[in-house]
Design a protein around this motif. Structure first.
Motif, PDB file in Angstrom:
ATOM      1  N   THR A  30      41.589  33.582  32.801  1.00 41.94           N
ATOM      2  CA  THR A  30      42.657  33.082  33.256  1.00 41.94           C
ATOM      3  C   THR A  30      43.692  34.360  33.655  1.00 41.94           C
ATOM      4  OG1 THR A  30      42.957  30.879  32.277  1.00 41.94           O
ATOM      5  CG2 THR A  30      44.936  31.496  33.248  1.00 41.94           C
ATOM      6  N   TYR A  31      44.607  34.109  35.050  1.00 44.35           N
ATOM      7  CA  TYR A  31      44.901  35.050  35.971  1.00 44.35           C
ATOM      8  C   TYR A  31      46.313  34.826  36.181  1.00 44.35           C
ATOM      9  CZ  TYR A  31      40.624  37.669  36.293  1.00 44.35           C
ATOM     10  OH  TYR A  31      39.925  38.458  35.379  1.00 44.35           O
ATOM     11  N   ASP A  32      47.622  34.996  36.557  1.00 42.99           N
ATOM     12  CA  ASP A  32      48.571  34.486  37.751  1.00 42.99           C
ATOM     13  C   ASP A  32      48.108  34.241  38.835  1.00 42.99           C
ATOM     14  OD1 ASP A  32      51.304  33.473  37.783  1.00 42.99           O
ATOM     15  OD2 ASP A  32      51.459  35.701  38.730  1.00 42.99           O
ATOM     16  N   ARG A  33      48.263  33.623  39.167  1.00 43.17           N
ATOM     17  CA  ARG A  33      47.432  33.074  40.346  1.00 43.17           C
ATOM     18  C   ARG A  33      47.904  33.815  41.627  1.00 43.17           C
ATOM     19  NH1 ARG A  33      45.714  28.865  43.087  1.00 43.17           N
ATOM     20  NH2 ARG A  33      46.458  27.341  42.229  1.00 43.17           N
ATOM     21  N   GLU A  34      48.880  33.971  42.077  1.00 41.09           N
ATOM     22  CA  GLU A  34      49.526  35.517  43.219  1.00 41.09           C
ATOM     23  C   GLU A  34      48.303  36.587  42.614  1.00 41.09           C
ATOM     24  OE1 GLU A  34      52.738  38.329  45.014  1.00 41.09           O
ATOM     25  OE2 GLU A  34      53.630  35.836  43.690  1.00 41.09           O
ATOM     26  N   SER A  35      48.873  37.095  41.514  1.00 41.79           N
ATOM     27  CA  SER A  35      47.780  38.607  40.949  1.00 41.79           C
ATOM     28  C   SER A  35      46.324  38.141  41.380  1.00 41.79           C
ATOM     29  CB  SER A  35      47.569  38.824  39.947  1.00 41.79           C
ATOM     30  OG  SER A  35      48.523  39.277  39.898  1.00 41.79           O
ATOM     31  N   ILE A  36      45.363  36.935  41.090  1.00 46.05           N
ATOM     32  CA  ILE A  36      44.044  37.095  41.349  1.00 46.05           C
ATOM     33  C   ILE A  36      43.985  36.958  43.069  1.00 46.05           C
ATOM     34  CG2 ILE A  36      43.569  35.081  41.169  1.00 46.05           C
ATOM     35  CD1 ILE A  36      41.532  37.372  40.063  1.00 46.05           C
ATOM     36  N   GLU A  37      44.559  36.118  43.282  1.00 49.05           N
ATOM     37  CA  GLU A  37      44.121  35.890  44.896  1.00 49.05           C
ATOM     38  C   GLU A  37      44.838  36.908  45.857  1.00 49.05           C
ATOM     39  OE1 GLU A  37      46.945  33.074  46.310  1.00 49.05           O
ATOM     40  OE2 GLU A  37      45.637  31.321  45.748  1.00 49.05           O
ATOM     41  N   GLN A  38      45.395  37.998  45.524  1.00 49.02           N
ATOM     42  CA  GLN A  38      44.872  39.195  46.274  1.00 49.02           C
ATOM     43  C   GLN A  38      44.574  39.961  45.823  1.00 49.02           C
ATOM     44  OE1 GLN A  38      48.098  40.329  48.044  1.00 49.02           O
ATOM     45  NE2 GLN A  38      49.777  38.793  47.704  1.00 49.02           N
ATOM     46  N   TRP A  39      43.271  40.224  44.907  1.00 46.03           N
ATOM     47  CA  TRP A  39      42.971  40.995  44.397  1.00 46.03           C
ATOM     48  C   TRP A  39      41.383  40.470  45.247  1.00 46.03           C
ATOM     49  CZ3 TRP A  39      40.861  44.526  40.343  1.00 46.03           C
ATOM     50  CH2 TRP A  39      39.621  44.764  40.192  1.00 46.03           C
ATOM     51  N   LEU A  40      41.518  39.331  45.718  1.00 46.97           N
ATOM     52  CA  LEU A  40      40.087  38.454  45.762  1.00 46.97           C
ATOM     53  C   LEU A  40      40.296  38.345  47.519  1.00 46.97           C
ATOM     54  CD1 LEU A  40      39.766  34.754  44.169  1.00 46.97           C
ATOM     55  CD2 LEU A  40      38.258  37.230  44.224  1.00 46.97           C
ATOM     56  N   LEU A  41      42.079  38.580  47.676  1.00 47.86           N
ATOM     57  CA  LEU A  41      41.908  39.032  49.541  1.00 47.86           C
ATOM     58  C   LEU A  41      41.149  40.693  49.452  1.00 47.86           C
ATOM     59  CD1 LEU A  41      45.226  36.461  50.305  1.00 47.86           C
ATOM     60  CD2 LEU A  41      42.981  36.258  51.476  1.00 47.86           C
ATOM     61  N   ARG A  42      41.847  41.330  48.594  1.00 43.23           N
ATOM     62  CA  ARG A  42      41.721  42.903  49.688  1.00 43.23           C
ATOM     63  C   ARG A  42      40.282  43.036  49.400  1.00 43.23           C
ATOM     64  NH1 ARG A  42      48.069  44.302  46.792  1.00 43.23           N
ATOM     65  NH2 ARG A  42      49.012  43.255  48.074  1.00 43.23           N
ATOM     66  N   CYS A  43      39.654  42.010  48.446  1.00 46.96           N
ATOM     67  CA  CYS A  43      38.225  43.356  48.046  1.00 46.96           C
ATOM     68  C   CYS A  43      37.103  42.384  47.861  1.00 46.96           C
ATOM     69  CB  CYS A  43      38.642  43.429  45.682  1.00 46.96           C
ATOM     70  SG  CYS A  43      40.094  44.595  45.813  1.00 46.96           S
ATOM     71  N   LYS A  44      36.192  42.503  49.030  1.00 45.10           N
ATOM     72  CA  LYS A  44      35.517  40.641  49.315  1.00 45.10           C
ATOM     73  C   LYS A  44      34.906  41.225  48.268  1.00 45.10           C
ATOM     74  CE  LYS A  44      36.889  40.693  54.625  1.00 45.10           C
ATOM     75  NZ  LYS A  44      36.199  40.873  55.378  1.00 45.10           N
TER      76      LYS A  44
END
Length: 405
Positions: A30-44
């Motif tokens: 489990t992650y905070d939504r904003e943090s994991i979404e930023q992670w996924l968007l920046r790291c394909k």
């Protein structure tokens, strides 16, 4: 919250902050939504930050309502100790919302409101910007700008251009748009540059940035058909440095550089006063990238007789190009030496050769031969310039010693 022990499972593994909107990834973490979404968007095609298991950008993120309620309850219990309650997060926007906004953008009665919402959402986060690209917002905004041009209306242009800069027009999409609508968007953006806005700098900078992208995506056939107003307006931008940002200025220069390979375009640039504008801009000692772009364009313009004539008619032309050698970058050195080579080969009159002595061109070329870091091909080019006019330059007392060093 100093001194309060926060339960570890309330903290996001990425931000190490209390989670406001906990979501669980397919790996079970489990992650905070904003943090994991930023992670996924920046790291394909990235991996889960905790388990290192594959976690594609399109991974499902399941809201962890139970954990969120526990966090909210804990915050309430510790409110007297300075802990703020975590509000219940609003449902995340999906692509359908952006499709709805695109439809509203096409209706005169609701387009401004849709633009304002797109502007707000684009500035909010990368997830929204990603959805905008995937749902076709760039094309819708480009069509809106073309429509403004056709109707001679500036209402909504500032918002449309700002959103385009936020989401960055994909080159592939820009190419398709140009194939469907030919050069209408280029004409529209040139028209925007001639309009008056408040604030002027922001709107015109955004217009130039969008124009650069469209020029990058344009076919050679389209670039060959550019008309004088294109070059006159871009040259006008170079002359009025206070009307655009530094980023906008570089975008304008980049657009010109892309169009340089065609002789017809070079002639229109010269006729628009681009040579003088470029030299004046360079005399202001701009940043490294700006200098590289300016020298790149000047090289192309000096490839034609009219361009060389305009270059030499400006009293600061030879001086500023000479001054930049060995002061900016290898790229700048390359363009500067090639400009001097063209001048030396085609217009080396007595007055020009004398000016090259006076502004230090000959001395600078000799220095290049003595510096180990100078590229071999540039040394050869500099040596060729010196050899071409050795007899004339030896007549100057200050130069004779230089040649013997």
């Amino acid at each position: 919250m100093d001194g309060i022990e926060v339960p570890k499972y309330f903290l996001c593994p990425i931000s190490l902050q209390i989670m406001k909107d906990p979501v669980t990834a397919t790996t079970g973490i489990t992650y905070d939504r904003e943090s994991i979404e930023q992670w996924l968007l920046r790291c394909k095609n990235s991996s889960c930050p905790v388990t290192q298991q594959p976690l594609p950008p399109e991974s499902d993120l399941t809201p962890n309502h139970t954990l969120r309620r526990l966090i909210q309850s804990w915050c309430t219990e510790n409110a007297s100790l300075g802990v703020d309650r975590i509000p219940t997060p609003k449902p995340s926007l999906d692509k359908s919302h952006f499709f709805k906004l695109i439809k509203q953008l096409q209706k005169p009665g609701s387009n401004i409101k849709a633009l304002q919402e797109l502007d707000f959402l684009a500035a909010k986060n990368e997830r929204n910007r990603k959805f905008m690209v995937e749902t076709g917002v760039p094309k819708a905004l480009l069509l809106f700008i073309v429509n403004c041009f056709e109707e001679i209306s500036v209402q909504g242009l500032a918002e449309a251009l700002r959103v385009l800069v936020f989401i960055r027009i994909p080159l592939a999409e820009a190419k398709i748009f140009l194939q469907e609508y030919n050069d209408q968007i280029i004409k529209s953006l040139i028209w925007v540059l001639g309009c008056e806005f408040k604030p002027q700098v922001m709107v015109k900078s955004h217009a130039v940035l969008a124009l650069k992208t469209m020029i990058q995506a344009a076919s050679s056939g389209l670039l060959e058909r550019l008309e004088p107003p294109f070059f006159e307006m871009i040259t006008g931008v170079l002359k009025q440095t206070t009307t655009v940002s530094q980023q906008g200025m570089n975008a304008a220069l980049h657009a010109l550089l892309i169009t340089c390979p065609w002789g017809r375009n070079r002639l229109m640039m010269v006729e628009s006063g681009a040579v003088s504008a470029l030299i004046e801009l360079e005399l202001g000692s701009p940043e490294k990238r700006t200098t590289e772009l300016i020298l790149g364009i000047l090289f192309h313009l000096c490839c034609c007789a009219d361009g060389r004539a305009e270059f030499l008619s400006h009293k600061g032309g030879l001086a500023v190009v000479t001054k930049r050698i060995m002061k900016v970058s290898p790229t700048a050195d390359d363009r500067a030496v090639f400009i001097l080579s063209l001048i030396s080969k085609f217009v080396a009159t007595n007055s020009v050769l004398e000016e090259m002595v006076e502004v230090g061109t000959v001395t600078k070329l000799c220095m290049m031969l003595q510096v180990d870091s100078t590229a071999p091909y540039l040394k050869e080019k500099a040596r060729g310039i010196l050899r071409s006019h050795t007899d004339e330059w030896r007549k100057f007392p200050c130069i004779d010693k230089t040649f013997h060093k």
